[in-house]
Write a protein that holds these residues in place. Structure first.
Motif, PDB file in Angstrom:
ATOM      1  N   TYR B  52     -17.732  36.116  -4.754  1.00  0.00           N
ATOM      2  CA  TYR B  52     -16.814  37.100  -3.866  1.00  0.00           C
ATOM      3  C   TYR B  52     -15.646  36.576  -3.038  1.00  0.00           C
ATOM      4  N   ASN B  74      -4.190  36.593  -0.601  1.00  0.00           N
ATOM      5  CA  ASN B  74      -4.890  37.244   0.438  1.00  0.00           C
ATOM      6  C   ASN B  74      -5.018  38.711   0.501  1.00  0.00           C
ATOM      7  N   SER B  78      -8.773  41.820  -1.036  1.00  0.00           N
ATOM      8  CA  SER B  78      -9.269  43.163  -0.784  1.00  0.00           C
ATOM      9  C   SER B  78      -9.654  43.950  -1.916  1.00  0.00           C
ATOM     10  N   LEU B  79      -8.666  44.152  -2.686  1.00  0.00           N
ATOM     11  CA  LEU B  79      -8.688  44.875  -3.886  1.00  0.00           C
ATOM     12  C   LEU B  79      -9.637  44.233  -4.677  1.00  0.00           C
ATOM     13  N   ARG B  81     -12.327  42.720  -4.174  1.00  0.00           N
ATOM     14  CA  ARG B  81     -13.566  42.914  -3.566  1.00  0.00           C
ATOM     15  C   ARG B  81     -14.128  44.517  -3.546  1.00  0.00           C
ATOM     16  N   GLN B  82     -12.905  45.410  -3.803  1.00  0.00           N
ATOM     17  CA  GLN B  82     -13.186  46.914  -4.274  1.00  0.00           C
ATOM     18  C   GLN B  82     -13.874  46.948  -5.412  1.00  0.00           C
ATOM     19  N   PRO B 106     -16.318  52.704   1.346  1.00  0.00           N
ATOM     20  CA  PRO B 106     -15.556  52.146   0.242  1.00  0.00           C
ATOM     21  C   PRO B 106     -14.503  53.036  -0.493  1.00  0.00           C
ATOM     22  N   LEU B 109     -11.636  53.196   1.913  1.00  0.00           N
ATOM     23  CA  LEU B 109     -10.926  51.836   2.040  1.00  0.00           C
ATOM     24  C   LEU B 109      -9.954  52.052   0.895  1.00  0.00           C
TER      25      LEU B 109
END
Lengths: 273, 233
Positions: B52, B74, B78-79, B81-82, B106, B109
């Motif tokens: 991850y 960076n 985030s995307l 990990r979604q 989630p 987010l």
């Protein structure tokens, strides 16, 4: 704690901006009077008729000067009501006669030439471009206005630092929450938004507090002091502007707080990654 | 078949300490279910963390969904990990939010509206057996309920990959078995699962291929459902 600090800052900024507006209003009046005209003071005589004739002759002379718009005899009452009550004792009103001449803005006036002509024809006259008292006030007021603006700026900077510090502390306190949010895919802007929401909440509460204090103070001032003297000639007291500032300051502070919160969070998070 | 997770000569060590992983290579196919086993400190959590993108410093190449994690920016993390679901042994629920809000997070987010995400989260809670606990704060839930809440949160985004780090560590045998039934159901739905565990009974009761970690090396013990390979990428 932070909310109280913000309230105080809103209150102080409101005071500073209101003070600046008031001073600006007075300065405008004073500048107008000092730049566009002059005041002639005729020495008093024991015979009132002679004094009257002297006045008439002087005014007739003034009317012939090109560009002259308005000539006014400053009555003792008006003189006392505007400035002289601050510079002279009211129990001893001035005995000399003052005549004020106003010139058209668009005409280039050589006051030195006019003064030399007048002094030749009326050797006992005393001439002033504006009143000395006004000039002194003007300088003091300008300095005060400048200082107040600097003070307002410093309060703004202090607000930014307070929020940056609080946000930074919040980032440290909520470190684990932020870590969890990031693990489940939260973008930095989402995290910043949560802090901004909290900051906005504080800003609204602080703004309301500051607004209420300012409004209260304003009401107290208006009910305690007679501000009609400050309106000077044709200008009125800037009620609309001051109420506008009282309403606008919290919004300004909220915007500053939101921006500084976002910048602080985004910078801190970008350093962590 | 195209792999969902691919490690190529991956090495990892903490500062000046010994290597946690040493030249590890393997690949996992989509839709598979793998256990990740090994002694405490063998590097199970570290391997999951690498997947991850919890580490920046490592050697070798890690590809997930065909993307090399090393070159992932960076903002893209985030995307990324979604798209994956992560389940932690210590739950990591947000204590200041209700269970429903935790599970809906989630979707929030991802940018979904509040009403939509709440509705979906309620449906998920019903499905996972947490109906009636919507407004409960995480601190009031039992270990099994918390674990189900975390699972619900991790699958809200319909991830293609689910990483579970010792999810049964805080559960009794009965709840651990229930959890495995749930994982198998999710796996049947097409989610690739990597579950770190040291519970041998579970791996026997619910047989799936095992990635065994020992002294920085891995070995994969295939089973009848195995579509994984080791050291042959």
């Amino acid at each position: 704690m932070v909310f109280g600090t913000l309230g105080l800052m809103v209150f102080l900024i409101t005071l500073c901006l209101s003070g600046t507006i008031l001073l600006e209003r007075f300065l405008k009046t004073w500048r107008h009077e000092t730049i566009q005209g002059f005041t002639a003071t005729l020495p008093s005589t024991s015979d009132p008729q002679e004094q009257f004739l002297q006045q008439m002759e002087f005014m007739k002379f003034l009317k012939k000067i090109p560009g002259v718009l308005h000539i006014e005899i400053i009555t003792r009452e008006k003189r006392t009501s505007i400035f002289d009550q601050w510079t002279y004792s009211t129990s001893k009103p001035p005995s000399s006669q003052a005549i004020e001449a106003t010139f058209c803005n668009r005409v280039k006036i050589s006051f030195s030439q006019i003064f030399s002509t007048l002094e030749t024809n009326f050797p006992t006259i005393h001439l002033e471009v504006g009143r000395k008292s006004k000039e002194t006030f003007l300088k003091i007021a300008q300095a005060a206005q400048f200082s107040i603006m600097i003070l307002a700026g410093l309060i703004g900077i202090a607000a930014i630092f307070t929020i940056a510090f609080t946000t930074h502390a919040g980032l440290i306190i909520h470190d684990q929450v932020i870590e969890i949010l990031r693990l489940i895919g939260a973008e930095d802007r989402f995290i910043a938004k949560q802090f901004q929401r909290y900051a906005l909440n504080l800003a609204v509460k602080g703004g309301l507090l500051g607004c209420s204090l300012s409004a209260l103070l304003y009401f107290l001032l208006l009910s305690t002091f007679d501000f009609s003297l400050l309106s000077l000639s044709s200008r009125t007291f800037p009620y609309v502007e001051i109420w506008g500032i009282i309403a606008f300051s919290p919004i300004l502070v909220a915007i500053i707080i939101m921006i500084s919160t976002r910048i602080t969070v985004m910078l801190s998070l970008s350093q962590e990654t | 078949m195209h792999s969902i997770v691919q490690f190529e000569r991956v090495s990892l060590k903490y500062d000046q300490g010994p290597s946690v992983l040493e030249d590890v290579s393997f690949k996992l196919s989509p839709g598979t279910f793998h256990y990740l086993t090994g002694a405490s400190g063998a590097g199970k959590s570290s391997l999951l963390k690498l997947i991850y993108k919890g580490f920046k410093e490592y050697r070798g190449t890690i590809q997930v969904f065909g993307n090399d994690l090393r070159y992932m920016k960076n903002q893209a993390v985030s995307l990324y990990r979604q798209k994956i679901g992560i389940i932690f042994q210590d739950f990591l629920l947000l204590e200041h939010l209700t269970t429903l809000d935790n599970i809906a997070l989630p979707l929030r987010l991802r940018g979904d509206g509040w009403l939509h995400s709440q509705k979906k989260a309620r449906q998920m809670m019903e499905w996972i057996g947490l109906g009636g606990f919507e407004e409960a704060m995480p601190s009031t839930l039992s270990g099994g309920q918390k674990q189900r809440a975390v699972i619900a949160r991790s699958v809200m985004n319909k991830p293609k990959l689910l990483l579970a780090d010792e999810p049964t560590g805080n559960l009794d045998d009965e709840n651990a078995a229930k959890l495995l039934y749930l994982f198998e159901e999710l796996n049947r739905g097409g989610i690739t699962i990597i579950m770190a565990t040291h519970n041998k009974d579970l791996t026997t009761e619910f047989p799936h291929p095992i990635i065994r970690l020992a002294e920085g090396q891995i070995s994969i013990h295939p089973s009848f459902r195995c579509e994984s390979s080791v050291n042959n990428v």
